[in-house]
Design a protein around this motif. Sequence first.
Motif: not given
Length: 160
Positions: A44-56
């Motif tokens: 349903e959603s990415l955790n903050p670490m996964q979001e940061a990895a995808l963004e970077q």
Amino acid sequence: MVLFRFPAFFMHYLTESFRPFCIFVPMLEKNEIIQSALQNLKIESLNPMQEAALEQGTGRKDVILLSPTGSGKTLAYLLPIFWNIDPNVRGTQAIILTPTHELAAQVHRQAELLAKNAGVNVGCALIIGTARLQRQVERLREKPPIVVGSTGRILDLIKR
């Protein structure tokens, strides 16, 4: 260019001997591919670490992620790889090195699962020391976009 670096755990290299990532699919469509994969995987959603990895990772920057076991690191580094892979390019675009055969097999399974659920035709080869060398060489000749392997077997193949 180092795509991701996980000290003593994972190293992901895109060397000059490989074709650089080419993004032919529009960014919105890329986002829809990732969203479709996550939805099909019931994430349903990415955790903050996964979001940061995808963004970077989509910005093609070097990234270091430190996170405890079971926190979703595999998905965290696979998402940017899938974001940047061009399924229309025949050739290896990403190499994922792991310290053990078991971890390589686990990462390979997750990469194949992500590709299946994203609906993209992205091949992934597993290169480990416990498998037949000839079959692995044949698989590499097929030029899969993603290669997952143990450091020992990859080094062995490079030396040959």
